[in-house]
Design a protein around this motif. Structure first.
Motif, mmCIF file in Angstrom:
data_model
loop_
_atom_site.group_PDB
_atom_site.id
_atom_site.type_symbol
_atom_site.label_atom_id
_atom_site.label_comp_id
_atom_site.label_asym_id
_atom_site.label_seq_id
_atom_site.Cartn_x
_atom_site.Cartn_y
_atom_site.Cartn_z
ATOM 1 N N VAL A 97 -17.377 3.064 5.097
ATOM 2 C CA VAL A 97 -16.450 4.193 5.150
ATOM 3 C C VAL A 97 -16.386 4.856 3.782
ATOM 4 O O VAL A 97 -16.569 4.197 2.753
ATOM 5 C CB VAL A 97 -15.054 3.709 5.615
ATOM 6 N N THR A 98 -16.153 6.157 3.771
ATOM 7 C CA THR A 98 -16.013 6.857 2.499
ATOM 8 C C THR A 98 -14.723 6.414 1.799
ATOM 9 O O THR A 98 -13.783 5.939 2.439
ATOM 10 C CB THR A 98 -15.987 8.379 2.714
ATOM 11 N N HIS A 99 -14.691 6.579 0.480
ATOM 12 C CA HIS A 99 -13.594 6.041 -0.318
ATOM 13 C C HIS A 99 -12.231 6.581 0.106
ATOM 14 O O HIS A 99 -11.259 5.823 0.216
ATOM 15 C CB HIS A 99 -13.833 6.349 -1.799
ATOM 16 N N SER A 100 -12.140 7.880 0.342
ATOM 17 C CA SER A 100 -10.832 8.464 0.662
ATOM 18 C C SER A 100 -10.310 7.963 2.004
ATOM 19 O O SER A 100 -9.116 7.681 2.144
ATOM 20 C CB SER A 100 -10.920 9.992 0.660
ATOM 21 N N LEU A 101 -11.183 7.828 2.986
ATOM 22 C CA LEU A 101 -10.749 7.339 4.298
ATOM 23 C C LEU A 101 -10.449 5.846 4.267
ATOM 24 O O LEU A 101 -9.599 5.361 5.022
ATOM 25 C CB LEU A 101 -11.813 7.639 5.354
ATOM 26 N N ALA A 102 -11.144 5.110 3.404
ATOM 27 C CA ALA A 102 -10.886 3.677 3.282
ATOM 28 C C ALA A 102 -9.460 3.411 2.826
ATOM 29 O O ALA A 102 -8.857 2.393 3.180
ATOM 30 C CB ALA A 102 -11.874 3.047 2.307
ATOM 31 N N ALA A 103 -8.908 4.345 2.050
ATOM 32 C CA ALA A 103 -7.560 4.161 1.506
ATOM 33 C C ALA A 103 -6.477 4.824 2.340
ATOM 34 O O ALA A 103 -5.286 4.609 2.066
ATOM 35 C CB ALA A 103 -7.505 4.696 0.080
ATOM 36 N N THR A 104 -6.848 5.607 3.349
ATOM 37 C CA THR A 104 -5.846 6.367 4.104
ATOM 38 C C THR A 104 -5.930 6.115 5.608
ATOM 39 O O THR A 104 -5.014 5.569 6.215
ATOM 40 C CB THR A 104 -5.988 7.871 3.810
ATOM 41 N N LEU A 105 -7.032 6.502 6.217
ATOM 42 C CA LEU A 105 -7.185 6.349 7.671
ATOM 43 C C LEU A 105 -7.418 4.908 8.084
ATOM 44 O O LEU A 105 -6.894 4.443 9.106
ATOM 45 C CB LEU A 105 -8.340 7.230 8.158
ATOM 46 N N LEU A 106 -8.202 4.178 7.321
ATOM 47 C CA LEU A 106 -8.655 2.858 7.764
ATOM 48 C C LEU A 106 -7.549 1.799 7.873
ATOM 49 O O LEU A 106 -7.554 1.030 8.839
ATOM 50 C CB LEU A 106 -9.762 2.360 6.837
ATOM 51 N N PRO A 243 -8.379 16.563 1.548
ATOM 52 C CA PRO A 243 -6.931 16.474 1.375
ATOM 53 C C PRO A 243 -6.351 15.062 1.438
ATOM 54 O O PRO A 243 -5.204 14.853 1.069
ATOM 55 C CB PRO A 243 -6.409 17.297 2.553
ATOM 56 N N PHE A 244 -7.127 14.079 1.918
ATOM 57 C CA PHE A 244 -6.568 12.760 2.208
ATOM 58 C C PHE A 244 -6.009 12.073 0.962
ATOM 59 O O PHE A 244 -4.943 11.461 1.004
ATOM 60 C CB PHE A 244 -7.630 11.865 2.855
ATOM 61 N N SER A 245 -6.751 12.151 -0.136
ATOM 62 C CA SER A 245 -6.370 11.386 -1.328
ATOM 63 C C SER A 245 -5.068 11.872 -1.955
ATOM 64 O O SER A 245 -4.479 11.149 -2.775
ATOM 65 C CB SER A 245 -7.490 11.438 -2.360
ATOM 66 N N ALA A 246 -4.604 13.059 -1.596
ATOM 67 C CA ALA A 246 -3.357 13.574 -2.184
ATOM 68 C C ALA A 246 -2.191 12.634 -1.892
ATOM 69 O O ALA A 246 -1.284 12.481 -2.726
ATOM 70 C CB ALA A 246 -3.059 14.966 -1.640
ATOM 71 N N ARG A 247 -2.222 11.977 -0.751
ATOM 72 C CA ARG A 247 -1.114 11.104 -0.376
ATOM 73 C C ARG A 247 -1.071 9.827 -1.222
ATOM 74 O O ARG A 247 -0.083 9.084 -1.172
ATOM 75 C CB ARG A 247 -1.189 10.748 1.103
ATOM 76 N N LEU A 248 -2.145 9.553 -1.955
ATOM 77 C CA LEU A 248 -2.205 8.349 -2.786
ATOM 78 C C LEU A 248 -1.543 8.541 -4.143
ATOM 79 O O LEU A 248 -1.332 7.572 -4.873
ATOM 80 C CB LEU A 248 -3.662 7.923 -2.992
ATOM 81 N N PRO A 250 1.543 9.773 -6.723
ATOM 82 C CA PRO A 250 3.011 9.883 -6.692
ATOM 83 C C PRO A 250 3.465 11.335 -6.711
ATOM 84 O O PRO A 250 2.786 12.212 -7.256
ATOM 85 C CB PRO A 250 3.449 9.137 -7.961
ATOM 86 N N ALA A 251 4.610 11.559 -6.127
ATOM 87 C CA ALA A 251 5.175 12.913 -6.102
ATOM 88 C C ALA A 251 5.357 13.417 -7.524
ATOM 89 O O ALA A 251 5.761 12.686 -8.425
ATOM 90 C CB ALA A 251 6.513 12.907 -5.362
ATOM 91 N N GLY A 252 5.034 14.686 -7.719
ATOM 92 C CA GLY A 252 5.188 15.278 -9.031
ATOM 93 C C GLY A 252 3.964 15.193 -9.909
ATOM 94 O O GLY A 252 3.993 15.649 -11.058
ATOM 95 N N SER A 253 2.864 14.611 -9.385
ATOM 96 C CA SER A 253 1.643 14.512 -10.182
ATOM 97 C C SER A 253 0.626 15.586 -9.789
ATOM 98 O O SER A 253 0.090 16.283 -10.657
ATOM 99 C CB SER A 253 1.019 13.124 -10.045
ATOM 100 N N VAL A 254 0.368 15.731 -8.492
ATOM 101 C CA VAL A 254 -0.550 16.766 -8.015
ATOM 102 C C VAL A 254 0.054 17.447 -6.794
ATOM 103 O O VAL A 254 0.917 16.891 -6.107
ATOM 104 C CB VAL A 254 -1.942 16.187 -7.637
ATOM 105 N N VAL A 255 -0.413 18.658 -6.528
ATOM 106 C CA VAL A 255 -0.037 19.377 -5.309
ATOM 107 C C VAL A 255 -1.310 19.858 -4.634
ATOM 108 O O VAL A 255 -2.331 20.094 -5.288
ATOM 109 C CB VAL A 255 0.871 20.586 -5.615
ATOM 110 N N SER A 256 -1.261 19.964 -3.331
ATOM 111 C CA SER A 256 -2.395 20.498 -2.571
ATOM 112 C C SER A 256 -1.914 21.670 -1.740
ATOM 113 O O SER A 256 -0.827 21.629 -1.155
ATOM 114 C CB SER A 256 -3.006 19.418 -1.674
ATOM 115 N N ARG A 257 -2.729 22.727 -1.711
ATOM 116 C CA ARG A 257 -2.388 23.935 -0.980
ATOM 117 C C ARG A 257 -3.573 24.365 -0.128
ATOM 118 O O ARG A 257 -4.747 24.171 -0.517
ATOM 119 C CB ARG A 257 -2.034 25.066 -1.955
#
Length: 301
Positions: A97-106, A243-248, A250-257
């Motif tokens: 699995v790709t890295h971002s999905l391994a940490a979110t979807l999987l 967009p998946f990695s944004a959830r990893l 903490p709030a206030g560090s990055v934003v996605s639009r």
């Protein structure tokens, strides 16, 4: 060339040093150095550049490692097959699995799968796309999950959904105040690039900027989106990425639009057609499809 030489090279490449390779092989560091030197003499090209006590793989060394790694994957597959024939180790489901999905979807997929098959061991390989394809071709995994996976003989590919790339910026960046980021908004910004990987390309945003004659600075090129998010969080750049990695973060560090114009990426699950674990593979796919419905990053069908 001898197998022991290839084994030493494989350990050095995976561990990053001759000392660690020597520990893994239970031999001395000078012995590893000699094995590498003998291998280079037979190959008639250098595998490493030696710089201030560190080893840096040469382009020839990196190219040769791809073939060596493929061979060692085949050996591992033979060992696993032998264990299965002997009835050792129980059932094992291998997932690439790709890295971002391994940490979110999987993780939620594995939680539900384990509740259904508590005795099945799951081995997870987090890779970029080229390595995932290689594992599918070598039949060293049962399931692969990621974006832009091509059709691979001996396997079944199913679309799981489309995902819209987003503009990711530091939370303190002026772009954070916008609800949608346009291509023109990137004028004068440092936009990082994710390296192409086999058939996967993440350069569409740069084509858009070029076509629209939007000036930008390009100071960073990275190999994974997780690294991209790390640089963005430090205020070094912005990026149009998954967009998946944004959830990893903490709030206030990055934003996605949302980014305009839209850049959509197709995501797939691929199952190998070999015999065994048919029910487990089918159940895994079904669970994954249910979990996809709970992720807002995937577009609603």
């Amino acid at each position: 060339m001898k197998f022991r030489q290839l084994e030493a090279f494989n350990h050095v490449m995976n561990s990053g040093s001759m000392v660690a390779a020597a520990q893994a092989m239970h031999i001395s560091q000078p012995a590893v150095s000699r094995l590498i030197s003998y291998l280079e003499a037979e190959l008639k090209f250098s595998l490493f550049n030696r710089k201030q006590g560190t080893l840096v793989p040469t382009p020839n060394g990196l190219a040769f490692f791809e073939a060596v790694e493929e061979s060692f994957m085949g050996i591992q597959r033979l060992e696993n097959t032998a264990k299965h024939i002997r009835g050792e180790g129980g059932q094992v489901l291998r997932v690439a699995v790709t890295h971002s999905l391994a940490a979110t979807l999987l993780p939620p997929v594995l939680k539900a799968f384990k509740a259904r098959f508590p005795e099945v061991k799951v081995v997870v390989h987090s890779h970029r796309l080229s390595q995932i394809i290689l594992r599918l071709q070598n039949a060293s995994v049962d399931i692969a999950i990621g974006s832009q996976i091509p059709k691979v003989p001996g396997s079944k590919r199913e679309l799981i959904g489309h995902v819209r790339q987003v503009c990711v910026a530091p939370a303190s960046h002026p772009l954070a105040s916008k609800s949608v980021t346009s291509a023109q908004d990137l004028a004068g910004e440092t936009v990082l690039r994710i390296m192409s990987d086999g058939p996967a390309s993440w350069s569409e945003v740069f084509k858009i900027l070029g076509d629209r004659k939007v000036p930008f600075k390009e100071s960073y090129e990275v190999d994974t989106s997780l690294t991209a998010y790390s640089l963005i969080a430090q205020g070094l750049a912005i990026g149009v990425i998954e967009p998946f990695s944004a959830r990893l973060w903490p709030a206030g560090s990055v934003v996605s639009r949302p980014f305009e114009p839209e850049i959509r990426t197709s995501y797939y699950i691929v199952t190998h057609n070999r015999r065994g674990l048919e029910l487990e593979r089918q159940t895994f796919v079904r669970i994954l499809r249910n979990c996809v419905k709970d992720l807002p990053e995937f577009e609603a069908k």
